[in-house]
Design an enzyme around this catalytic site. Structure first.
Site, short mmCIF file in Angstrom:
data_model
loop_
_atom_site.label_atom_id
_atom_site.label_comp_id
_atom_site.label_asym_id
_atom_site.label_seq_id
_atom_site.Cartn_x
_atom_site.Cartn_y
_atom_site.Cartn_z
CG HIS A 69 -5.22 -2.97 -0.77
ND1 HIS A 69 -4.40 -2.38 -1.71
CD2 HIS A 69 -4.86 -2.43 0.43
CE1 HIS A 69 -3.58 -1.53 -1.10
NE2 HIS A 69 -3.84 -1.55 0.19
CB SER A 97 -0.97 -0.04 1.19
OG SER A 97 -2.05 0.83 0.98
CG ASP A 139 -5.88 -3.15 -4.55
OD1 ASP A 139 -6.74 -2.68 -3.80
OD2 ASP A 139 -4.67 -2.84 -4.49
#
Length: 440
Positions: free
Chosen positions: A379, A250, A345
């Site tokens: 994600h 991230s 994601d």
């Protein structure tokens, strides 16, 4: 224990003893193999014996996270002719998942309320899971249970909180003399889980978070802070003498890319579902701004019926002319990259960002990378066998967001990726003993 009975009850003793004996021989047993205690990232085999032939039962798992939130799962199984259920062999007929899923009761656990992420970030306490088997009929009477203690930190691994200079983190060191390869675990928000699990595999790992302050107070980011962590890690006595690796996901992903591009000694970077540009805040190094921020436009968020938003398309296009100054010049990096993107994601378009970086490196004649795509993963790719999270509060956005991922595929991706990460880091990080010998 001594048993007392009167003359009047003596005549029934033979009958009662026969009944007890029959019940004992058909006792239902729930077993966790090879052991009820294991590491967090290790599978266990769940087996039930002593059921009636072809008996249909409900298997359940239940755990409480560090915030006190209860997570649970259940699945219906049919015993074989011998009255046995083996989750490695038998399919779930209904419930939290369907089909043969040996670890399905773990990854399918969820909270009763929406938008809850399973919190297991501290390394010293195990992840405790209660497995149980229940009658399908009536109130679902429990027939047997077993407790699985899933430890994050292995035997002999040391955990030392670090506050050195301006940075602070947690250092995990394997047992033995070493030397060991070194890895900087960059977490967007502090978590010890991945770092200590890597230390169990023979890496010296320093966990450092990108955000330590309230997000409203973070107006700029300084690469010097993370370079201090790199320098500290390289100076550890058990660390090998050639470079170090970085693992990130991230927002931490673009920080890892920047370290590889601007700071010497970074030999391997694992980038998971990140951005190809410097996201959100300007990045400084040695008192100069080196990268402008790629901004996020929350007006592009897609609302869902659950109340969580899909933020995949909120990030501005880093390839647009006005955003060129946000792109991380990864072609300057001397080390190797492992790019990992989940195609489902929903936080941001990781696959597109990965494709941009691959194209950029190819354009500069670079071959120092490999890439992996997971079609139905979301994600939050983590070390395997934790509960899959569909949505939770986003620490930066301040709202619940959808993370994406079909649970079964996401769980399989985590198993594959965890092994891939270890192989990648070992192949690109040296463990030569010359540094240690020079100190003797």
């Amino acid at each position: 224990m001594d048993t007392c009975f009167s003359r009047s009850t003596k005549t029934n003793l033979v009958k009662k003893t026969a009944v007890v004996s029959e019940e004992m021989t058909s006792q239902i047993r729930l077993r966790l193999l090879p052991c009820a205690k294991c590491l967090f990232d290790e599978p266990v085999q769940v087996k039930v014996a002593g059921l009636r032939s072809r008996q249909v039962v409900t298997m359940r798992a239940r755990s409480t996270d560090e915030k006190g939130v209860v997570f649970s799962s259940s699945a219906t199984y049919k015993a074989n002719g011998n009255g046995e259920v083996d989750l490695e062999r038998d399919p779930s007929l209904s419930g939290s998942y369907i089909g043969v899923e040996p670890m399905g009761l773990l990854w399918s656990m969820s909270a009763d309320t929406l938008h809850k992420l399973f919190q297991k970030n501290r390394s010293l306490n195990p992840h405790v899971v209660k497995f149980s088997v229940h009658e399908l009929e009536g109130e679902g009477r429990m027939l047997a249970e077993a407790t699985n203690e899933r430890f994050l930190i292995g035997d002999g691994v040391s955990r030392v909180p670090v506050k050195e200079g301006s940075f602070h983190g947690v250092l995990f060191t394997p047992p033995g003399e070493g030397p060991f390869p070194a890895v900087l675990d960059l977490c967007t928000f502090m978590s010890e889980k991945r770092a200590c699990l890597l230390a169990n595999k023979g890496f010296v790992v320093l966990a450092v978070s990108v955000y330590n302050d309230k997000l409203n107070n973070v107006k700029e980011m300084h690469l010097d802070y993370f370079k201090e962590a790199v320098d500290f890690l390289q100076q550890q006595p058990k660390v090998g003498n050639k470079g170090l690796g970085i693992i990130s996901r991230s927002k931490a992903g673009d920080v890892a890319l920047s370290l590889a591009a601007f700071v010497p000694g970074v030999e391997a970077v694992v980038w998971i579902n990140g951005c190809s540009a410097n996201a959100i805040t300007p990045l400084y190094y040695k008192k100069s701004k080196i990268l402008s921020p790629l901004l996020i436009d929350l007006s592009k968020a897609i609302p869902t019926d659950s109340g969580a938003i899909i933020g995949k398309y909120c990030t501005n296009n880093p390839l647009a002319e006005e955003n060129q100054a946000t792109l991380v010049p990864i072609e300057k990096a001397k080390g190797h990259f492992l790019f990992v993107a989940s195609e489902d994601d929903l936080n941001w378009d990781s696959k597109a960002f990965m494709d941009q970086m691959v194209e950029r490196l190819k354009r500069h004649g670079k071959e120092n990378f490999e890439s992996v795509c997971y079609p139905r993963a979301g994600h939050l790719l983590e070390p395997p066998y934790g509960p899959h999270c569909r949505s939770s509060l986003h620490g930066i956005v301040g709202k619940p967001v959808m993370w994406g991922g079909e649970p079964r595929s996401h769980a399989a991706a985590e198993v594959h990726l965890w092994k891939n990460i270890q192989e990648f880091l070992r192949s690109h990080l040296s463990c030569e003993a010359t540094k240690t010998k020079a100190k003797l």
